[in-house]
Motif scaffolding. Structure first.
Motif, short mmCIF file in Angstrom:
data_model
loop_
_atom_site.label_atom_id
_atom_site.label_comp_id
_atom_site.label_asym_id
_atom_site.label_seq_id
_atom_site.Cartn_x
_atom_site.Cartn_y
_atom_site.Cartn_z
N GLU A 10 -1.12 8.28 -12.05
CA GLU A 10 -0.80 7.75 -13.68
C GLU A 10 -2.16 6.93 -14.06
N ASN A 11 -2.71 6.22 -13.43
CA ASN A 11 -3.97 5.41 -13.95
C ASN A 11 -5.01 5.63 -13.21
N LEU A 12 -5.01 6.44 -12.39
CA LEU A 12 -6.24 7.07 -11.75
C LEU A 12 -7.11 8.31 -12.30
N ALA A 46 -4.59 3.67 4.53
CA ALA A 46 -4.99 3.58 3.35
C ALA A 46 -3.95 2.47 2.44
N PHE A 47 -2.59 3.10 2.09
CA PHE A 47 -1.75 2.23 1.63
C PHE A 47 -1.60 0.65 2.01
N LEU A 48 -1.60 0.57 3.43
CA LEU A 48 -1.35 -0.90 3.74
C LEU A 48 -2.77 -1.73 3.64
N ILE A 49 -3.85 -1.01 3.45
CA ILE A 49 -5.28 -1.81 2.93
C ILE A 49 -4.95 -2.06 1.57
N VAL A 50 -4.80 -1.12 0.69
CA VAL A 50 -4.50 -1.44 -0.67
C VAL A 50 -3.73 -2.68 -0.83
N GLU A 51 -2.43 -2.44 -0.23
CA GLU A 51 -1.30 -3.49 -0.41
C GLU A 51 -1.91 -4.69 0.16
N GLY A 52 -2.71 -4.87 1.42
CA GLY A 52 -3.11 -6.00 1.87
C GLY A 52 -4.25 -6.67 1.12
N LEU A 53 -5.26 -5.86 0.30
CA LEU A 53 -5.92 -6.56 -0.22
C LEU A 53 -5.59 -7.21 -1.80
N GLY A 54 -4.49 -6.31 -2.36
CA GLY A 54 -4.01 -6.83 -3.33
C GLY A 54 -4.90 -7.26 -4.69
N ASP A 55 -4.61 -8.44 -5.12
CA ASP A 55 -5.36 -9.05 -6.13
C ASP A 55 -6.68 -9.90 -5.39
N ARG A 56 -6.84 -9.74 -4.29
CA ARG A 56 -7.82 -10.56 -3.57
C ARG A 56 -8.92 -9.97 -2.87
N THR A 57 -9.94 -10.88 -2.47
CA THR A 57 -11.19 -10.26 -1.93
C THR A 57 -10.92 -11.00 -0.53
N LEU A 58 -10.89 -9.95 0.70
CA LEU A 58 -10.83 -10.45 1.86
C LEU A 58 -12.17 -10.01 2.68
N ARG A 59 -12.21 -10.73 3.64
CA ARG A 59 -13.40 -10.42 4.88
C ARG A 59 -12.70 -9.28 5.61
N THR A 105 -11.21 -1.92 -6.64
CA THR A 105 -11.89 -1.57 -7.94
C THR A 105 -10.75 -1.71 -8.89
N GLU A 106 -10.99 -1.16 -10.09
CA GLU A 106 -10.02 -0.85 -11.25
C GLU A 106 -9.14 0.49 -10.71
N PRO A 107 -9.70 1.40 -10.38
CA PRO A 107 -8.93 2.48 -9.89
C PRO A 107 -8.12 1.98 -8.61
N GLY A 108 -8.57 1.15 -7.71
CA GLY A 108 -8.03 0.83 -6.61
C GLY A 108 -6.58 -0.10 -7.11
N GLN A 109 -6.80 -0.74 -8.06
CA GLN A 109 -5.54 -1.71 -8.66
C GLN A 109 -4.60 -0.54 -9.13
N ALA A 110 -5.20 0.36 -9.88
CA ALA A 110 -4.03 1.31 -10.35
C ALA A 110 -3.10 2.13 -9.30
N LEU A 111 -4.06 2.25 -8.02
CA LEU A 111 -3.42 2.96 -6.94
C LEU A 111 -2.51 1.91 -6.31
N ARG A 112 -2.86 0.64 -6.57
CA ARG A 112 -1.87 -0.43 -5.90
C ARG A 112 -0.60 -0.32 -6.72
N ALA A 113 -0.63 -0.28 -7.97
CA ALA A 113 0.53 -0.12 -8.65
C ALA A 113 1.56 1.09 -8.09
N THR A 114 1.00 2.30 -7.80
CA THR A 114 1.48 3.21 -7.46
C THR A 114 2.32 3.02 -5.99
N VAL A 115 1.27 2.36 -5.15
CA VAL A 115 1.71 1.84 -3.75
C VAL A 115 2.99 0.97 -3.86
#
Length: 138
Positions: A10-12, A46-59, A105-115
């Motif tokens: 949708e947004n990617l 990949a889905f769990l990484i996208v969900e885990g990162l969310g809006d944050r920056t993580l090591r 990234t912005e496309p990653g955030q868009a994928l997060r909405a799908t996840v």
């Protein structure tokens, strides 16, 4: 050579130089860009990484602690794939030892909405799926 932009989700959107026809971007076609990207990002890690990162920056270690059961190797491979596809940004800080951080990234955030939508679907239909499995397995 022609350059085209494709909407994958949708947004990617992705831009790629192509020599083939528009049909080469169809998800149903074996050699398509859409299928390649979908194959990369449509896995549980990949889905769990996208969900885990969310809006944050993580090591790396923080992200690994967020995702139960992921090995060092699988996290590394999936972060590299997500970075290659432009969904995750990797930042290395020049410290000793180097500090590496990951963010969507912005496309990653868009994928997060799908996840997130898929997670909501799972919660909504969990009972139905569980009952269907029980009937099928009986």
């Amino acid at each position: 050579m022609e350059e085209r932009t494709f909407q994958i989700l949708e947004n990617l959107t992705v831009t790629k130089q192509l020599t083939g026809s528009p049909e080469d971007t169809d998800l149903a076609r074996a050699g398509s860009l859409a299928r390649e990207i979908f194959s990369d990002v449509a896995n549980k890690w990949a889905f769990l990484i996208v969900e885990g990162l969310g809006d944050r920056t993580l090591r790396f270690s923080e992200l690994r602690n967020e995702i139960e059961g992921i090995s060092h190797k699988m996290l590394t491979q999936n972060l590299r794939m997500l970075e290659r596809n432009g969904l995750v940004e990797r930042t290395v800080h020049p410290t000793i030892p180097p500090q590496v951080e990951y963010t969507l990234t912005e496309p990653g955030q868009a994928l997060r909405a799908t996840v997130d939508g898929m997670c909501g679907w799972t919660r909504r239909y969990f009972g139905h799926i569980e009952a269907a499995r029980s009937r099928f397995d009986a």
